[in-house]
Design a protein around this motif. Sequence first.
Motif, PDB file in Angstrom:
ATOM      1  N   ALA A  42       0.813  -1.218   0.000  1.00 39.10           N
ATOM      2  CA  ALA A  42       0.000   0.000   0.000  1.00 39.10           C
ATOM      3  C   ALA A  42       0.845   1.267   0.000  1.00 39.10           C
ATOM      4  O   ALA A  42       0.438   2.294  -0.543  1.00 39.10           O
ATOM      5  N   VAL A  43       2.052   1.195   0.601  1.00 40.62           N
ATOM      6  CA  VAL A  43       2.869   2.408   0.734  1.00 40.62           C
ATOM      7  C   VAL A  43       3.991   2.471  -0.287  1.00 40.62           C
ATOM      8  O   VAL A  43       4.811   3.379  -0.246  1.00 40.62           O
ATOM      9  N   SER A  44       4.038   1.546  -1.191  1.00 39.07           N
ATOM     10  CA  SER A  44       5.104   1.525  -2.193  1.00 39.07           C
ATOM     11  C   SER A  44       4.490   1.321  -3.571  1.00 39.07           C
ATOM     12  O   SER A  44       4.659   0.287  -4.213  1.00 39.07           O
ATOM     13  N   ILE A  45       3.763   2.353  -4.019  1.00 40.82           N
ATOM     14  CA  ILE A  45       3.069   2.261  -5.301  1.00 40.82           C
ATOM     15  C   ILE A  45       4.048   2.091  -6.449  1.00 40.82           C
ATOM     16  O   ILE A  45       3.830   1.314  -7.384  1.00 40.82           O
ATOM     17  N   ASN A  46       5.179   2.820  -6.368  1.00 42.17           N
ATOM     18  CA  ASN A  46       6.147   2.739  -7.470  1.00 42.17           C
ATOM     19  C   ASN A  46       7.019   1.497  -7.399  1.00 42.17           C
ATOM     20  O   ASN A  46       7.815   1.237  -8.306  1.00 42.17           O
ATOM     21  N   GLY A  47       6.900   0.734  -6.309  1.00 41.32           N
ATOM     22  CA  GLY A  47       7.620  -0.530  -6.194  1.00 41.32           C
ATOM     23  C   GLY A  47       9.086  -0.411  -5.856  1.00 41.32           C
ATOM     24  O   GLY A  47       9.791  -1.416  -5.777  1.00 41.32           O
ATOM     25  N   THR A  48       9.580   0.822  -5.636  1.00 39.62           N
ATOM     26  CA  THR A  48      11.013   0.999  -5.366  1.00 39.62           C
ATOM     27  C   THR A  48      11.310   1.154  -3.884  1.00 39.62           C
ATOM     28  O   THR A  48      12.466   1.079  -3.483  1.00 39.62           O
ATOM     29  N   SER A  49      10.289   1.416  -3.066  1.00 42.40           N
ATOM     30  CA  SER A  49      10.514   1.605  -1.642  1.00 42.40           C
ATOM     31  C   SER A  49      10.682   0.257  -0.941  1.00 42.40           C
ATOM     32  O   SER A  49      10.132  -0.758  -1.365  1.00 42.40           O
ATOM     33  N   LEU A  50      11.430   0.280   0.131  1.00 38.95           N
ATOM     34  CA  LEU A  50      11.634  -0.884   1.005  1.00 38.95           C
ATOM     35  C   LEU A  50      12.066  -2.125   0.220  1.00 38.95           C
ATOM     36  O   LEU A  50      11.414  -3.176   0.276  1.00 38.95           O
ATOM     37  N   PRO A  51      13.157  -2.065  -0.505  1.00 39.96           N
ATOM     38  CA  PRO A  51      13.562  -3.206  -1.343  1.00 39.96           C
ATOM     39  C   PRO A  51      13.920  -4.459  -0.548  1.00 39.96           C
ATOM     40  O   PRO A  51      13.818  -5.575  -1.069  1.00 39.96           O
ATOM     41  N   ASP A  52      14.340  -4.303   0.714  1.00 39.91           N
ATOM     42  CA  ASP A  52      14.725  -5.499   1.473  1.00 39.91           C
ATOM     43  C   ASP A  52      13.545  -6.132   2.213  1.00 39.91           C
ATOM     44  O   ASP A  52      13.706  -7.106   2.933  1.00 39.91           O
ATOM     45  N   TRP A  53      12.354  -5.534   2.047  1.00 40.31           N
ATOM     46  CA  TRP A  53      11.162  -6.161   2.621  1.00 40.31           C
ATOM     47  C   TRP A  53      10.739  -7.308   1.695  1.00 40.31           C
ATOM     48  O   TRP A  53       9.881  -7.159   0.825  1.00 40.31           O
ATOM     49  N   SER A  54      11.328  -8.445   1.902  1.00 44.63           N
ATOM     50  CA  SER A  54      11.139  -9.598   1.013  1.00 44.63           C
ATOM     51  C   SER A  54      11.188 -10.873   1.841  1.00 44.63           C
ATOM     52  O   SER A  54      11.931 -10.953   2.834  1.00 44.63           O
ATOM     53  N   PRO A  55      10.405 -11.899   1.453  1.00 48.33           N
ATOM     54  CA  PRO A  55      10.463 -13.189   2.164  1.00 48.33           C
ATOM     55  C   PRO A  55      11.841 -13.829   2.144  1.00 48.33           C
ATOM     56  O   PRO A  55      12.084 -14.786   2.886  1.00 48.33           O
ATOM     57  N   LEU A  56      12.734 -13.300   1.314  1.00 47.29           N
ATOM     58  CA  LEU A  56      14.101 -13.833   1.298  1.00 47.29           C
ATOM     59  C   LEU A  56      14.829 -13.524   2.604  1.00 47.29           C
ATOM     60  O   LEU A  56      15.854 -14.138   2.898  1.00 47.29           O
ATOM     61  N   HIS A  57      14.330 -12.537   3.354  1.00 43.87           N
ATOM     62  CA  HIS A  57      14.955 -12.141   4.613  1.00 43.87           C
ATOM     63  C   HIS A  57      13.932 -12.255   5.726  1.00 43.87           C
ATOM     64  O   HIS A  57      12.727 -12.085   5.518  1.00 43.87           O
ATOM     65  N   HIS A  58      14.400 -12.506   6.920  1.00 41.49           N
ATOM     66  CA  HIS A  58      13.505 -12.532   8.070  1.00 41.49           C
ATOM     67  C   HIS A  58      12.974 -11.125   8.303  1.00 41.49           C
ATOM     68  O   HIS A  58      13.718 -10.145   8.291  1.00 41.49           O
ATOM     69  N   PHE A  59      11.662 -11.003   8.541  1.00 44.23           N
ATOM     70  CA  PHE A  59      11.052  -9.673   8.627  1.00 44.23           C
ATOM     71  C   PHE A  59      11.613  -8.859   9.792  1.00 44.23           C
ATOM     72  O   PHE A  59      11.582  -7.625   9.767  1.00 44.23           O
ATOM     73  N   CYS A  60      12.131  -9.498  10.815  1.00 48.10           N
ATOM     74  CA  CYS A  60      12.715  -8.749  11.930  1.00 48.10           C
ATOM     75  C   CYS A  60      14.008  -8.042  11.529  1.00 48.10           C
ATOM     76  O   CYS A  60      14.509  -7.179  12.269  1.00 48.10           O
ATOM     77  N   ASN A  61      14.563  -8.393  10.365  1.00 48.29           N
ATOM     78  CA  ASN A  61      15.773  -7.742   9.856  1.00 48.29           C
ATOM     79  C   ASN A  61      15.472  -6.732   8.756  1.00 48.29           C
ATOM     80  O   ASN A  61      16.388  -6.161   8.178  1.00 48.29           O
TER      81      ASN A  61
END
Length: 692
Positions: A42-61
């Motif tokens: 919802a907060v990253s319409i352009n898709g470039t924000s928060l690039p490390d918010w991915s299931p590849l990494h633990h969300f606590c990191n």
Amino acid sequence: MAALLLLPLMLSIFLINAHPPPLNTLSHHQQQQQLLLRFKAAVSINGTSLPDWSPLHHFCNWTGVTCHSNSHSVRAINLNQMSLDGTISPVLRNLSSLRSLDLSQNNLTGTIPPQLGQLPNLRILWLNGNQLQGTISPELGNLSSLRSLYLFDNFLAGTIPPQFGQLLNLRALWLGNNTLQGTIPRQLGQLPHLRILRLGYNQLQGTIPPVLSACRSLYFLSLFYNQLNGSIPPELSLLTSLNILYLEFNSLTGTIPSSLANLSSIVELSLDGNELYGPIPSSLGNLSTLTYLTLGENHLEGSIPPELGMLTHLENLSFFANNLSGTIPSSLTNLSNLNCLDLCQNQIGGHIPWEIGTKLSNLVYLSLWGNQLSGNIPNSLGNCSRLEVLFLNKNELGGTVPMELGRLNLLSRLRLHTNQLVSDSSNTLAFLTALTNCSHLQIIDIGGSHFTGILPPSIGQLSSNLYYLGLQDGMISGSIPQQIVNLTNLTFLDLGYNLFSGNIPSGFKRFRELERLSLGGNELEGSIPSEIGQLQRLGLLDLSYNQLSGKIPDSLCSSQQLRYLYLHYNKLSGNIPVSLEGCQKLELLDLSYNKLRGRIPREVIASLKDLAFYLNLSWNSLEGSLPKEMSKIIMAQAIDISGNKLSGVIPNSLGNCIALESLNLSHNGFEGPIPGSLSTLKKSPRNGSFFQ
């Protein structure tokens, strides 16, 4: 081979993101991750924000995410200044362990989800500095653990929810710089731990609730730039922990409560821009911790209390634009920490305390203009080594300008105009030479006094930062020094209405930044230098009331910015140059009382479509007919072409000049009837008739 092994994992991640499963089918760990991913979407319409918010990494990191060490539940989300756009998703309500949510200084739009009111452990909610709209949801009043709520710098409308009175743990409430309306809820007085209440820059109305005095922990109260009315509640004096009280620029009335002297911890008190009247309470002198006291733009009257001289920590004292009288108390010179003293626009008389510069050596800003001060300018001001601004204009000060002002190395703005100052015995305006030591000077405005003598050549050595030089309305004589053209950063030069003689110096083309040039009302001779036409930023040129002769230079309208051209009362001859058609932004043109001849150029008249004030060609020797293009000057308030040798008929189309208040065609040779169209033109408020 490695790529093939990763393929199933990547595919599963894609499927999870594209089709998130129901939360009740997921483990607690997976739920937390899914909620955050939905929030990110919802907060990253352009898709470039928060690039490390991915299931590849633990969300606590993930960036900005903090988790509880044991449960791995999301404890805090801090995404300040992360260039987020889009909206705030209501899915955050399911992060029941969330204690801090900081989404400030982003580009978020939409409304604040009322579902955020379902976060039982939330202590910090900072959404300031976004583009949020809509109203503030009353549901936020359910956040029983909330300690800090920042919603300022948005576009929020509506009212402040009374339910905020339920936030019993709240320490800070900052809703400033929105478009909130309505009244300040009296329920806010129920918040025992509230320390910061900032509601400035809104459209709040009504009175200040006296019940706010129940918030005994309050140390910062800011209600400025609203539409509050009524009096200042005396009950505010019960807030003995208050450090900051900003009530400026409202519509508060009544007198200043003397009980405010009980605010024993107050550091800054600002009541500017209200409708307060009566005297300044002498009891304010008991506020020993005060560093900032501003009461400007009210209707305060009476004398300045000498007791204010006991405020030895005071750094800013501002009482501008009131009705104060009496004299400047000598006790104010005890305020050795003062860096700003602003008493301008009052009715204060007497002398400026002679010791002001000796005792107030930390002054940076001194503004006493617009009073009735007399006597001399104290020489001691030369000791104010930090002084940057000195405004003493529009008083009755006499004597000479102290040479000691030349010691003020940081001085940037000097206004002494409209006094009774005189030149020294040398008649050379020697103080201007002293001011050449002030390398930061930007403004010298010293016209409207009784200066005599000649302008020293050293004027060309004034600060290279100087952009405003006003020496008008005096009795300065001699020629204009050639060295003046060294002041190449001038945007404003006014030497008008003195006794200058001789020619206009050459080299004016060096004034490339000049926007206003006023040399009118002198005894200048010779021709108008053609190089003045090279001043590309010139918007006003006043050479009127001189003895200038020769032709109007063809180059004069090379400047496309010229709006006001005053050449009247000279000895200019020749034709009106057709090149004046290049001055298409002219709003005023006055060539009257010269020796101009020939026809009125149709091209010039046709170009005056923006003429909003007046056209005056009177008392020359112009001949021929009145150009029909005159009808295109539809916004002019006055046209005067009297005292010429014009002939023919008056064009009926003059009736198109619908804004005319005065039309003077007298003392010419016109024939025929007065056009009926002129009867529709409005009458002048000055003389009841527009036509001569």
